[in-house]
Design a protein around this motif. Structure first.
Motif, mmCIF file in Angstrom:
data_model
loop_
_atom_site.group_PDB
_atom_site.id
_atom_site.type_symbol
_atom_site.label_atom_id
_atom_site.label_comp_id
_atom_site.label_asym_id
_atom_site.label_seq_id
_atom_site.Cartn_x
_atom_site.Cartn_y
_atom_site.Cartn_z
ATOM 1 N N ILE A 104 0.849 -1.193 0.000
ATOM 2 C CA ILE A 104 0.000 0.000 0.000
ATOM 3 C C ILE A 104 0.886 1.244 0.000
ATOM 4 N N SER A 105 0.689 2.110 -0.958
ATOM 5 C CA SER A 105 1.490 3.328 -1.014
ATOM 6 C C SER A 105 0.666 4.497 -1.540
ATOM 7 N N PRO A 106 -0.153 5.095 -0.699
ATOM 8 C CA PRO A 106 -0.931 6.269 -1.123
ATOM 9 C C PRO A 106 -0.018 7.447 -1.428
ATOM 10 N N GLU A 107 -0.540 8.422 -2.142
ATOM 11 C CA GLU A 107 0.244 9.599 -2.488
ATOM 12 C C GLU A 107 0.451 10.517 -1.290
ATOM 13 N N LYS A 108 -0.501 10.518 -0.347
ATOM 14 C CA LYS A 108 -0.429 11.419 0.798
ATOM 15 C C LYS A 108 -0.115 10.655 2.079
ATOM 16 N N ARG A 217 4.947 4.342 -10.647
ATOM 17 C CA ARG A 217 4.183 3.944 -9.483
ATOM 18 C C ARG A 217 2.720 3.652 -9.831
ATOM 19 N N LYS A 218 2.473 3.176 -11.027
ATOM 20 C CA LYS A 218 1.107 2.894 -11.435
ATOM 21 C C LYS A 218 0.482 1.776 -10.618
ATOM 22 N N LEU A 219 1.326 0.893 -10.030
ATOM 23 C CA LEU A 219 0.798 -0.222 -9.254
ATOM 24 C C LEU A 219 0.403 0.202 -7.851
ATOM 25 N N PHE A 220 0.773 1.405 -7.439
ATOM 26 C CA PHE A 220 0.530 1.824 -6.072
ATOM 27 C C PHE A 220 -0.956 2.084 -5.853
#
Length: 238
Positions: A104-108, A217-220
């Motif tokens: 899991i890697s959200p932008e914020k 980071r399209k998979l994030f």
């Protein structure tokens, strides 16, 4: 002069300052005798906030967690906002089924904190590994309370410079690279102050960071509350 009382019989949260506390909850064996001997209860505490403080990522922080992660790998393991792309083949080498990993890697950062808190409160994961460069004290307190609500191994990776900051974590360890493993220094524990650093021989292991760390980071995961399971095929070379 009367003998001092056995404080632990009065309440499990009491202990002598010269002795390691007996943790009231369950612990997970670290797999390393030198490390377990320095931890209250003889292992990683669950239902608690654990901080691993490193000068940079990739110095062995995941290898030192390898035995514990393998022991809880019957459940999913959350990797929240890791600094680089996880190497799924390396996790398989550690005895962890890549299909059990939820990346899991959200932008914020706020969304990452929200995701970590919700996963901890759900209690359906065996472990949560969370990377954060900067985190406010009130967020640490919320995560601590969330961790206490279920039996989950919760490890927060922070910069070594954070050692000077206060934290509600029950266990804080500083990790540095060493010739034969990882040098560990106890920053905080329920017990006496640590006597300097000691080396944990974690042994050789393949790189836990993919060479494609700077790929798209399209998979994030982009939205709070949603997660993505990453398999070896997902991190293959473009």
């Amino acid at each position: 002069m009367s003998a001092l009382p056995d404080f632990e019989k009065i309440h499990p949260s009491l202990w002598r300052g010269s002795q390691l506390a007996r943790t009231a909850g369950r612990v997970i064996d670290t797999g390393y005798k030198a490390l377990s001997a320095e931890l209250p209860g003889g292992g990683w505490p669950i239902s608690a906030l654990i901080e691993l403080l490193t000068a940079q990522s990739g110095i062995g922080e995941l290898r030192i967690l390898r035995p514990a992660l393998a022991s809880v790998a019957n459940k999913s393991i959350a990797l929240i906002q890791p600094p680089q792309v996880p190497n799924m083949h390396a996790f398989a080498y550690m005895g962890i089924d890549p299909a059990k990993l939820v990346w899991i890697s959200p932008e914020k950062s706020a969304d990452s904190l929200w995701a970590a808190e919700q996963i901890l409160r759900a209690g359906s994961f065996g472990a949560v590994l969370f990377w954060q460069q900067h985190i406010r004290s009130e967020s640490l307190r919320r995560l601590t309370l969330a961790a206490q609500s279920n039996e989950t191994l919760f490890v927060l990776m922070r910069p070594l410079a954070s050692a000077q900051d206060s934290s509600p974590a029950s266990l804080r360890l500083a990790l540095r690279p060493a010739e034969n493993g990882v040098a560990v220094e106890v920053i905080k524990r329920k017990g006496p102050i640590g006597n300097g650093s000691f080396v944990v021989p974690v042994g050789p292991a393949p790189s836990l960071i993919s060479p494609f760390a700077r790929r798209s980071r399209k998979l994030f995961v982009r939205e709070p509350g949603k997660s993505t399971v990453i398999t070896p095929a997902d991190v293959s070379a473009p």
